[in-house]
Design a protein around this motif. Structure first.
Motif, PDB file in Angstrom:
ATOM      1  N   UNK A   1       0.684  -1.109   0.125  1.00 27.35           N
ATOM      2  CA  UNK A   1       0.177   0.047   0.020  1.00 27.35           C
ATOM      3  C   UNK A   1       1.100   1.087  -0.118  1.00 27.35           C
ATOM      4  N   UNK A   2       2.082   1.129   0.727  1.00 23.50           N
ATOM      5  CA  UNK A   2       2.714   2.362   0.674  1.00 23.50           C
ATOM      6  C   UNK A   2       3.341   2.906  -0.638  1.00 23.50           C
ATOM      7  N   UNK A   3       3.540   2.210  -1.742  1.00 23.08           N
ATOM      8  CA  UNK A   3       3.888   2.761  -2.838  1.00 23.08           C
ATOM      9  C   UNK A   3       3.022   2.334  -3.873  1.00 23.08           C
ATOM     10  N   UNK A   4       1.779   1.594  -3.964  1.00 27.24           N
ATOM     11  CA  UNK A   4       0.846   1.455  -4.986  1.00 27.24           C
ATOM     12  C   UNK A   4       0.885   0.117  -5.769  1.00 27.24           C
ATOM     13  N   UNK A   5       2.070  -0.744  -5.240  1.00 29.84           N
ATOM     14  CA  UNK A   5       2.399  -1.813  -6.287  1.00 29.84           C
ATOM     15  C   UNK A   5       1.513  -2.992  -5.810  1.00 29.84           C
ATOM     16  N   UNK A   6       0.950  -3.413  -6.804  1.00 28.23           N
ATOM     17  CA  UNK A   6      -0.121  -4.657  -6.804  1.00 28.23           C
ATOM     18  C   UNK A   6       0.409  -5.893  -7.398  1.00 28.23           C
ATOM     19  N   UNK A   7       0.535  -7.096  -6.770  1.00 28.99           N
ATOM     20  CA  UNK A   7       1.068  -8.103  -7.484  1.00 28.99           C
ATOM     21  C   UNK A   7      -0.065  -9.233  -7.504  1.00 28.99           C
TER      22      UNK A   7
END
Length: 1693
Positions: free
Chosen positions: A530-536
């Motif tokens: 959540x802290x940098x918007x990365x979604x895997x």
């Protein structure tokens, strides 16, 4: 007497004793006046109190407030007030924060002091605070509120403002506002006593002799709020009144059950959306009367009815609502009655009725005041009761009342009670009936209980909220809100900053090419940082043909990117809106194959691990993608539109497929989606459409054939629409996502590039290294009795112990009644106990209760449950008579009970069980390890064990993630002192809490530290080590992301002088800060530089080299672009050639082409060593400038001498024409393609000029950029004489109509295609006032018809002026997405805006002329030294100054210019002349300021949209901006010597000034993407940007001659600011302007024209306050403003 008879008698007595509701008396108000310590406000019409400083701040909304101001006009504000003209006659809400008990134009100025007083104070007196607390607890029973301070403001006997020429009325008002507050909350009381309101509105001062009256405004406004740093929009507000009738109701009803008393929750320190009104009671309200009112009870609240114009005096008795007779219980209300708040029996929240004990007489008010001093309320005779008015509303079928906004309450009707008639019908729909049951009456006290069953409250439904949320009651229901530190929609809340996991199943049928593939509940997992918007996202078990085909379908994983996107300011990610329960429906259409795919994703909530559960169903067709192909997706932006309970978006994406078979191919798909969710609307949030923008910065998709796993990885940010990313050096790392905070930490942005890392809720550490807090082990859990705490990452959950289950509230564990399921034998008795039960065989039966039998002479013990279980497994009863190999066989002791320790003979696992054979959690041990001691009490897991176990189960498949670090714990569960990472080989020492001890980390292959030795004083981590470690832990699994550069540090932690990228093979040298040393980078396979050698002095890049690099690497570079050639010293080679076109030319040392040296391809290049022959001609310059533009553009032809060839032809369109020596087309010489061109060497024959029709036709024929007509556009037909043909037909639509000689359509003559046409030679009678529909009106009607008659709020519908012209500002429906258009409706480039402030668009068509026309000559004001000149449409007005005050009494029209739109104004003090630009006539003009002087046109050619104008009195020059071609030009004051100063890097130039004393020009450019203020010398040299940061819509510009500063007024930021020309000393003069357009400076005052007020406003530079205002009688926009003086001022500009 029977109980029912007693009830009937009691009810009859009760019905006859209900008294009339009256408002509070003045004595019931809070104490006020001089004797109470109040300050008095000075008398006057527009007076504001001195600052009232508060001992402690109060929270208004969620803003802390330390000072208040009380104003004459019935308001309290948190900031010093504007002049009353700027708010008192405007609508609600206000632009500034306000508490408004009665906002109206109030006047206390009177020589005799008989027009009232206004008192105010802040107090801590206990009696006042107790009284406030009582009212708050009455209206908000669940509030935990103990006021520490109160502010009391009282308006006593105040009157409305009235003109002095009219007789004064005697109507005066009295009312009071009380603000009570503590450290976290604030509440406001409005009190209106009986006979306290005698006037209900005031007449506007600017009513222009029209008899109108504005009702008073009552409510709250937060004022305008700032977003995106400098923009503003209207904040939340709440209105109590809406019209005059609702104002009259203020003292007749109330929301506290007491007429005249209104209570509101107005602020909270942590979270507050909007004002919450009290909601006490129901329809019947009993005031304090003969029996008083108990202070510890509440009275029911009135229901709400619309105003029916009810006249109490004329209401007839036939309208009374009789009671039904017979039954002591009243009949229920008929369907259609609106009693959503009606009292119902049995409510636990019901207040009791007043006590009959007359000794307890207490009026409304405080128990601290002696009762003898309290006033008495009159008591109405018995036999009266209240019934509400008939709402007379249309009720939908089924009787359900539609929800409404809260309406003001009206008084209830008083009707007589007659003896009931036996056969009377039920109550009419307006009647109110209360159902009273016999059980609802307490015969000891005589109190009837009420309830409100149909209203959901927190008391009854709080279990629907998350355990990390709080519940708030509102007037229509309740809402859940996440606690601080958590986010979500209140029903589901997650810890702020913690990474989030998603799990679910995916199913459906997909067709790849022609092959259908079924998916049956395959696993889908996602992990979001959540802290940098990365979604895997990972989808497992995907068959191979489908796996490749699904690679482009990243929208499957984009849902999680939207839910948990990185939030930029003024935005919020989707989960905060939807929570964990939602449905997303998406349709994907692939192009060019037109295959369609449907995606349905359903959020099912959070599981026991706080993971989001989402099920996905996909069906449809997907295009085939070759095996082994790679798919790349470009970054994109997508706009999401938000409505109540639904979010929608539509976008088009492009992707590339690279395969060995087909090479690189480009495709696209369209995505349409909507996301529906449960929305809570009870908290009065605004339901207006809002838009946010998702920016997908990176996308990575891959299908791993060996594992059959499809993976998507995306990086998302969410922001307001139109927010464009700036360079990384300008973005705070928190918003860029490149910070080094732990993945379980929040990044907190600070000023500039600074930020803090704060561990997420439920985690502990320094922000860069965070670990989970075991709330269970540390006693921080919230679990109650009979429950067990289970730790989760970042949180914990409670699970009930065996034998217990969650109760109704979902949180309390209650005993399970096992006996209800009949677990015992039929001949046994079940005995339930707390957490367990027993089975006992009945008398005469034997057994363990689970099995009982009867047998004579039985001596042996019956089999127990364990023995039956064991024997059934051993005999194979449970498997069809065959024992199951390897099955677990329970072990029983000699008494038949389960042994505490059970072991599985096949697997070797052992565990402990309870007496029913159920496994005890946490006791299972694997084979080869010592079994758990089942007789010893179980110890809870330690933090190390929780840490270890949580990581071992974090993969989607449930086993340790490969490469993840798993902590090692000793036998006691404590962290082993030495920890090692099994994958990367690093080892380090930790303390007792598992935190790494600095300086103990060792690399793989080196000897680990001795962790038993005490810590030596270790140095902190260096920057290099922080850099290295942050990179190594950036993947979800905790190890380096492949391909990411990891810096190398030496043993001291410093950067190694040589750095190499392990993936790319590049090497380079760095300095001590890790910055690359220029010129040291070497590609893979080449020898690296010797980084220990000192840098050789390296020359900087030359202008040519910079030019070359930009041309080769710029994103705007296109194939075939010119790349300059530089010599070994970096200088321009004298001969430059274009590699694509073959042209060659000579350049000077700056790279500028030398005129006349260009040669075409194939020709001998010019000898560049020879001196220049001649400069370029105008033709050559024009030709060469055009040659580098896009194909299809006209390129002029020049002869050998550089002159225009007499015949010019357009190579694309085929048109030819003759030109004169300046290249201008000779009229009448143009020929179409295929026709014989004119002989351009023949002299011109006398030829008539083009007619209006021919101009009209030719403009359209050349309307496209390529010089030919746009397809489908109407082209008028002209006759041989150039006149409009009487009948015109549209070639595309087939419609025909008649026109007059001006080409205007004659009304009623239009016929559709295929219908007989009207005879246009026969006159058609037309009404004198009728005009044909304009283009704007026809387009508007067409689009409305296209939208089905009902356009959506976000759809575009043209906005037209009353005269049919296009409105200058056009917007998409009700959104703030707006732009400017010209008179033909074409968009003006660079004007698109997404701000709440619409763009400052100017009209280009003058309004209709009003006759009779005044003479267009000058009428100057007399006897004035200084006069402000202002432009207002078709006139220039003159406003004299008296000192610095605006002398409105002597204002007059200087010059009337019918048919004009005057915009820019300037004044020549030497010649006493005024200059102006005319937007309608497209001219620049001047006139002498002498009486009778007439205008003179100076320039009337090649002007499109002339706006700002400036006169240089010293150099006798004028300068102006033209905002359509975007140029700045200059000329002599007589119009001669015209030339262009600037025609590049301008988008929307507006204001321009010249400082004659310094010879400097300044101008503004309100480019919506990059607004700026620039300057240059008057000859166009030294151009530079003065201001570009922190501005939005800089309309106005002036020069402060006293300080030498440049000052501007901004309609976007609403600020007036000044700055020195060198960019220093920036200062805000005023921060809350309305909508400034133009401005001048004179004697420490700024005077500006304002589009909101439509007037001239003065601001003092010294006090930063508004000092004066002038509003012309004619209300329309004012444009330019100038100052005219009898002599030139010092520093004139």
């Amino acid at each position: 007497m029977e109980r029912g008879e007693i009830l009937a008698v009691y009810l009859l007595c009760w019905c006859c004793s209900v008294c009339v509701v009256t408002a509070i008396q003045r004595a019931d108000m809070f104490p006020y006046g001089n004797l109470s310590g109040d300050a008095s406000l000075e008398v006057g019409d527009d007076v504001t109190s001195p600052v009232l400083s508060l001992p402690k701040p109060l929270y208004f909304y969620n803003d802390p407030v330390s000072q208040l101001y009380v104003a004459t006009n019935g308001i309290i504000s948190t900031q010093e007030l504007l002049m009353e003209k700027q708010y008192v006659d405007d609508g609600f809400p206000t632009d500034f924060p306000v508490v408004a008990p009665f906002l109206a134009d109030i006047d206390t100025s009177d020589e005799k002091g008989q027009r009232g007083q206004i008192y105010y104070r802040v107090t801590e007196i206990p009696s006042v605070l107790n009284k406030v607390a009582q009212e708050v607890h009455r209206g908000f029973p669940d509030a935990k509120f103990t006021p520490t301070h109160a502010v009391v403001a009282t308006w006593e006997n105040v009157a409305a403002y009235e003109e002095r020429t009219t007789g004064r009325s005697n109507k005066v008002n009295t009312f009071q506002a009380v603000i009570g507050y503590d450290e976290t909350d604030s509440y406001v009381l409005f009190l209106y006593p009986q006979d306290g309101l005698n006037f209900f509105g005031t007449r506007p001062k600017e009513s222009y002799n029209v008899e109108i009256e504005l009702p008073a405004r009552v409510g709250f406004s937060r004022g305008e709020i700032v977003y995106m740093f400098f923009n503003r929009k209207q904040g939340p507000h709440y209105s109590v009144t809406s019209d005059e009738q609702s104002v009259k109701n203020l003292y007749q009803v109330g929301n506290t059950g007491i007429p005249g008393v209104w209570l509101f929750h107005t602020g909270n320190r942590y979270s507050f959306d909007n004002i919450v009104p009290a909601s006490t009671g129901g329809l019947l309200a009993t005031p304090p009367g003969e029996y008083g009112i108990s202070l510890d009870t509440t009275t029911p609240e009135y229901d709400e009815y619309p105003d029916n114009g009810f006249d109490h005096d004329n209401q007839e008795e036939e309208d009374d609502y009789p009671l039904t007779g017979g039954d002591p219980e009243f009949h229920p209300a008929p369907a259609g009655s609106d009693f959503s708040e009606s009292p119902q029996p049995g409510s636990p929240d019901t207040p009791s009725s007043p006590s009959e004990d007359s000794a307890r007489q207490v009026s409304y008010g405080s128990e601290d005041v002696p009762l003898t001093s309290e006033p008495r309320y009159s008591f109405e005779p018995a036999g009266r009761q209240y019934a509400p008015l008939n709402p007379q509303e249309n009720v939908p079928a089924g009787g359900a009342q539609q929800p409404q906004e809260q309406q003001p309450q009206v008084p209830l009707e008083v009707v007589d009670v007659y003896p009931p008639h036996r056969n009377e019908p039920p109550l009419s729909p307006g009647g109110h009936v209360v159902s009273v049951d016999e059980d609802d009456v307490d015969f000891e006290t005589g109190v009837i209980q009420y309830t409100t069953e149909n209203k959901e409250t927190c008391a009854r439904f709080q279990q629907q909220c998350s355990q990390n949320a709080f519940c708030s009651d509102y007037a229509t229901g309740f809402c859940c809100h996440c606690k601080p530190g958590f986010y979500g929609n209140g029903h589901h809340c997650l810890p702020e900053g913690a990474p989030q996991r998603v799990s679910g199943k995916m199913s459906g049928t997909l067709t790849v090419g022609s092959t259908p593939v079924d998916l049956n509940n395959i696993d889908l997992h996602a992990y979001i940082v959540v802290g940098d918007g990365r979604a895997y996202t990972a989808i497992s078990e995907v068959p191979e043909p489908l796996g490749w085909a699904l690679m482009p379908v990243a929208p499957i994983g984009e849902l999680f990117g939207w839910l948990f996107a990185l939030e930029l300011p003024n935005s919020q990610a989707g989960f905060k809106i939807t929570g964990a329960e939602f449905t997303r429906r998406a349709e994907v259409i692939f192009y060019p194959s037109n295959q369609r795919l449907s995606i349905i994703q359903t959020g099912r909530g959070l599981d026991e691990h706080n993971h989001l559960t989402v099920d996905t169903e996909v069906n449809g067709n997907v295009p085939f993608i070759p095996p082994g192909a790679e798919v790349t997706m470009d970054p994109f932006k997508e706009t999401y539109q938000y409505y109540p309970s639904v979010v929608t978006s539509t976008s088009v994406r492009e992707f590339s497929v690279v395969s060995a078979e087909r090479g690189s191919e480009s495709f696209s798909f369209q995505l349409k989606q909507n996301i529906t969710y449960r929305d809570c609307r009870h908290d009065n949030r605004a339901a207006a459409v809002e838009t946010l923008q998702i920016t997908m910065e990176r996308a990575f998709v891959v299908y791993v054939k060996e594992e059959r796993i499809l993976r998507y990885a995306i990086t998302n940010k969410i922001s307001p629409v139109g927010v464009e990313p700036v360079g990384p050096e300008l973005v705070n790392p928190c918003y860029a996502g490149n910070h080094d905070c732990d993945t379980t930490a929040q990044c907190i942005p600070l000023e500039g590039q600074a930020f803090n890392c704060q561990c997420a809720t439920g985690y502990r550490g320094d922000g860069r290294n965070c670990y989970d807090i075991d709330e269970c082990a540390e006693g921080l859990g919230t679990c109650g009795a009979h429950s067990q705490c289970v730790n989760l990452p970042g949180s914990h959950r409670c699970q009930c112990q065996s034998g217990y289950e969650f109760g109704f509230d979902g949180r309390t564990c209650v005993d399970v009644d096992e006996c209800s399921s009949s677990p015992c034998h039929i001949n046994a008795r079940c005995i339930n106990g707390l957490g367990s039960f027993q089975c006992q065989c009945q008398l005469g039966f034997y057994g363990d209760g689970f099995y009982c039998f009867q047998q004579e002479g039985q001596t042996s013990r019956p089999k127990s449950q364990c023995e039956q279980h064991r024997d059934s497994l051993q005999s194979g009863v449970e498997h069809g008579g065959r024992p199951s190999l390897g099955a677990f066989i329970p072990q029983c002791d000699s008494d038949g009970r389960y042994r505490p320790l059970q072991c599985h003979g096949s697997t070797g696992h052992c565990w402990c069980v309870d007496r029913r054979g159920q496994e005890r959690a946490g006791t299972r041990t694997p084979p080869g390890t010592a079994p758990t001691d089942c007789d010893r009490p179980e110890r809870p897991k330690t933090p190390c064990e929780h840490h270890r176990d949580s990581i071992q189960t974090t993969s989607p498949e449930g086993y340790p993630i490969i490469g993840a670090y798993v902590p090692q714990c000793d036998a006691n569960g404590q962290y082993s002192p030495l920890q090692c990472h099994g994958s990367i080989g690093h080892c380090w020492c930790v303390d007792s809490s598992g935190q790494e001890r600095p300086g103990t980390r060792t690399l793989p292959g080196t000897t680990p530290k001795d962790c038993d030795k005490p810590d030596e004083r270790e140095r902190p981590k260096t920057f290099c080590e922080h850099h290295r470690d942050s990179v190594q832990t950036t993947s979800p699994e905790g190890h380096p992301i492949p391909g990411v550069f990891v810096p190398q540090c030496d043993t001291n932690g410093a950067y190694r002088s040589q750095q190499c990228h392990s993936s790319s093979g590049h090497c380079w040298c760095v300095d001590s800060n890790g910055q690359e040393r220029p010129g040291t980078r070497t590609p893979p396979g080449t020898a690296p530089k010797d980084c220990d050698k000192p840098d050789e002095p390296e020359r900087p890049k030359t202008h040519c080299e910079h030019h070359k690099d930009r041309a080769q690497s710029s994103p705007e570079a296109y194939p075939g672009a010119f790349v300059p050639q530089c010599d070994t010293n970096g200088q321009y080679i004298q001969l430059q050639c274009h590699g694509s076109t073959g042209h060659c030319w000579c350049v000077d040392n700056r790279g500028q082409e030398r005129a006349g040296t260009r040669t075409p391809p194939g020709a001998t290049p010019t000898d560049c060593d020879k001196p220049d022959v001649r400069p370029k001609t105008d033709c050559e310059q024009r030709r060469d400038s055009v040659r580098t533009t896009s194909p299809g553009v006209f390129v002029p032809q020049c002869d050998a001498n550089g002159q225009y060839t007499s015949q010019q032809c357009h190579s694309s369109s085929g048109h030819c024409w003759c030109v004169d020596s300046s290249g201008q087309e000779r009229p009448g010489t143009r020929t179409p393609p295929g026709a014989q061109p004119k002989d351009c060497d023949k002299p011109d024959e006398p030829q008539r000029p083009k007619t209006q029709c021919e101009h009209h036709r030719d403009n359209i024929l050349n309307s496209s950029p390529d010089g030919y007509p746009v397809v489908g556009v109407f082209v008028p037909q002209c006759d041989a004489d150039g006149q409009y043909m009487s009948q015109q037909c549209h070639g595309s639509t087939g419609q025909c109509w008649c026109v007059d000689r001006r080409g205007q359509e004659r009304a009623g003559t239009r016929t559709p295609a295929g219908v007989a046409r009207v005879d246009c030679d026969r006159p058609v009678p037309v009404a004198p006032t009728q005009r044909p529909e304009s283009v704007c009106e026809r387009w508007r009607a067409s689009l409305i018809e296209h939208y089905g008659g009902k356009p959506e709020p976000q759809q575009y519908v043209p906005q037209c002026e009353p005269d049919g012209q296009f409105s200058p500002v056009q917007c998409y429906g009700e959104t703030t997405y707006c732009w400017c258009v010209d008179q033909d409706g074409r968009e003006v480039p660079g004007t698109r805006s997404h701000d709440v402030v619409k763009p400052a668009c100017l009209p280009s068509v003058a309004p209709p002329t009003v006759r009779p026309l005044p003479r267009p000559d000058v009428t100057p004001p007399t006897n004035t030294d200084v006069t402000l000149l202002y432009a207002q449409g078709q006139k220039i007005g003159a406003l004299p100054l008296n000192g610095t005050r605006l002398d409105a009494s002597r204002s007059k029209t200087l010059l009337t210019l019918h048919g004009s739109i005057v915009v820019g104004l300037s004044y020549d003090c030497k010649e006493n002349q005024v200059y102006w630009t005319d937007l309608s006539a497209r001219t620049i003009n001047r006139a002498s300021m002498e009486s009778g002087a007439e205008p003179e046109i100076l320039i009337n050619t090649n002007l499109v949209s002339p706006e700002g104008l400036a006169v240089d009195v010293k150099r006798r020059l004028m300068f102006w901006v033209d905002s359509n071609p975007d140029v700045i030009e200059t000329a002599n004051l007589d119009g001669s010597g015209r030339r262009t100063l600037f025609d590049a890097d301008l988008v929307n130039p507006r204001a321009i000034i010249v400082v004659s004393s310094t010879g400097t020009l300044y101008w503004t450019d309100w480019n919506r993407e990059a607004p700026k203020i620039e300057s240059s010398s008057v000859d166009g040299q030294n151009r530079r940007v003065v201001v570009s940061d922190g501005i939005g819509l800089p309309n106005a510009l002036t020069y402060d001659s006293s300080s030498g500063q440049i000052c501007w007024a901004d309609a976007g930021t609403k600020r007036l600011e000044c700055i020195f020309p060198d960019g220093s000393g920036r200062k805000v003069i005023h921060a809350t302007l309305n909508y400034p357009f133009s401005m001048v400076y004179y004697r420490n005052h700024f005077y500006y024209t304002d589009w909101r007020r439509d007037g001239v406003i003065a601001v003092s530079k010294d006090s930063s306050q508004f000092t004066d205002e002038y509003l012309p009688d004619q209300r329309s926009h004012l444009y330019g403003i100038a100052i005219a003086t009898s002599h030139c001022l010092s520093g004139s500009h």
